[in-house]
Scaffold this active site. Structure first.
Site, mmCIF file in Angstrom:
data_model
loop_
_atom_site.group_PDB
_atom_site.id
_atom_site.type_symbol
_atom_site.label_atom_id
_atom_site.label_comp_id
_atom_site.label_asym_id
_atom_site.label_seq_id
_atom_site.Cartn_x
_atom_site.Cartn_y
_atom_site.Cartn_z
ATOM 1 C CB SER A 107 -0.475 0.193 0.956
ATOM 2 O OG SER A 107 -1.908 1.037 1.268
ATOM 3 C CG ASP A 246 -2.508 4.049 -1.135
ATOM 4 O OD1 ASP A 246 -3.460 3.885 -2.895
ATOM 5 O OD2 ASP A 246 -2.932 3.203 -0.444
ATOM 6 C CG ASP A 248 -3.124 -0.050 -2.285
ATOM 7 O OD1 ASP A 248 -3.562 0.841 -2.116
ATOM 8 O OD2 ASP A 248 -3.558 -1.765 -2.218
#
Length: 451
Positions: A107, A246, A248
């Site tokens: 992430s 972000d 992901d």
């Protein structure tokens, strides 16, 4: 039974350190594959199939190969889609009628972290029972199917195009983005190709930021967790707004033409406010971190705010329990269940833009009735296993802060679900008081840990 490996968002850690090692990830693929085979073996001769996607971290190549080997050994076919946002894997798993989806991503973390998270056939996070089953199978020896029953692997060549069209389908047909200049910051992450394409194909002029991943620069001074790069680009190019995702692609913040930042609470408010004009919105799911000002603004529209534990899986659980369609976190995870089964930064941005295009408002105008209270969040490194809740010094500091706030704010302490941190949050009407009390509690926490 507690989890040994799974946290609030899959399994995550430093690459090369347990559990993010090639041998563990291969065993994880085998354990997850074995669970799938056991569940799907009701009379069918077809092998179960899973989709594996990843972000742009250099370690993704290694971990993808390990996962593929583990699944194949368990007799599960693998479809590979390469770098794709987490919500894209959720969508494609459902659209391709596969038994599970897997994302290799950490992430918003640095490139030297990575992780594994799973989606069910319905494109939702795995139920607790399935995660516990996988953990139990990890404790068993890894074997291998006979050769005739081994899984196969192939690439999904049109994955990006499928997901781009899906995102565009969530935007009203009678609206477009023509005439808008939008800065899109993809955090050098999984959305670097698809995000600009979505907004461009809806008519916007795109300025790209964070769209040249090299395996090492994901989230590095760009993206939703570092929005200053987006702000500079919006102001320098005189853009109408900026969108930051972000690494992901499931988290969103936005910047308006004046350079003002809008977090997840504000963007969720814009979406809920607009939807409430055409359909009932009885409630919105937030978290313990959702701003008190956000709660009050929703209440003025007759919309309840429910607070779940921090983590988008808990927000989704609350939404499903209440039958609500909208929820999210102030960090920028926003879920619109009338559009997707999981949080999606691109789709959330499209819902905000649709609201603004429909009303002709700016972000500032759409948020005019929402005043966020000052919050101060301090992350303190926490030794593993430390009993912070029972520490007398921390209790005294919290009690003193609550007395000072005198009912006009909140104090929240919670351990991170993904890192060895204790998060100290204080919220209230006076920023100076809030900051002072947060620092006092954080100091008490450090002193308790030190002792």
């Amino acid at each position: 039974m507690g989890r040994k490996y799974f946290g609030t968002d899959g399994i995550r850690g430093r690459v090369g350190q347990s559990p993010i090692t090639p041998d563990f990830v291969m065993r994880l693929g085998y354990a997850a594959g074995s669970a799938l085979v056991a569940r799907e073996s009701g009379g069918t001769t077809e092998r179960p199939a899973v989709l594996i996607g990843k972000d742009t971290r250099i370690s993704g190549y290694m971990l993808e190969a390990a996962l593929e080997a583990g699944f194949a050994a368990a007799g599960v076919d693998v479809m590979l889609c390469g770098p794709m946002p987490t919500p894209a894997v959720a969508y494609l798993t459902r659209a391709l009628r596969l038994q599970a989806g897997v994302v290799i991503s950490a992430s918003h973390n640095r490139f030297d972290d990575n992780g594994i998270k799973f989606f069910s056939a319905q494109g939702a996070k795995l139920p607790d029972a399935v995660e516990l089953d996988i953990e139990a199978r990890l404790e068993q020896p890894m074997t291998c199917m006979e050769s005739a029953r081994l899984g196969k692997a192939r690439r999904v060549d049109d994955a990006a195009g499928r997901y781009i069209e899906f995102c565009k389908s969530t935007f009203p047909n009678d609206l477009d983005l023509r005439g808008l200049k939008i800065v899109v910051d993809s955090a050098h992450g999984a959305a670097y190709y698809v995000a600009p394409s979505v907004f461009h194909e809806l008519g916007a002029e795109i300025v790209g930021v964070g769209d040249t991943p090299n395996g090492l620069n994901i989230n590095l001074d760009v993206g939703a967790t570092a929005p200053e790069a987006l702000r500079r680009a919006v102001l320098d190019t005189h853009a109408d707004c900026g969108i930051a995702l972000d690494g992901d692609g499931d988290r969103l913040v936005m910047i308006d033409a004046a350079g003002t930042l809008y977090d997840g609470d504000q963007l969720l408010y814009v979406i809920a406010r607009h939807r409430a004009r055409s359909q009932p919105v009885p409630g919105v799911a937030g978290t313990l971190m959702s701003n008190l000002g956000f709660e009050h603004a929703l209440a003025r529209m007759g919309i309840s705010l429910g607070r779940a534990r921090v983590g988008d899986r808990y927000v989704l659980e609350l939404m499903q329990e209440k039958g609500w369609l909208f929820g999210g976190e102030n960090s920028g995870h926003i879920i619109c269940l009338d559009r997707h089964t999981t949080g999606d930064g691109i789709i959330a941005a499209l819902q905000v833009l649709a609201a603004l295009r429909a009303t002709g408002e700016t972000l500032a105008a759409a948020c005019a009735d929402l005043t966020l209270y000052p919050q101060k969040l301090i992350n303190v490194k926490m030794p593993k296993g430390f009993d912070w809740a029972g520490a007398a010094g921390i209790k005294l500091a919290v009690s003193a802060a609550e007395s000072t706030l005198d009912g006009n704010g909140r104090v929240l302490l919670r351990p991170s679900g993904t890192e060895p941190l204790l998060r100290v949050m204080v919220e209230g009407r006076d920023a100076t008081v809030v900051t002072g009390q947060a620092e006092a509690i954080a100091g008490a926490v450090r002193q308790a840990f030190g002792s």
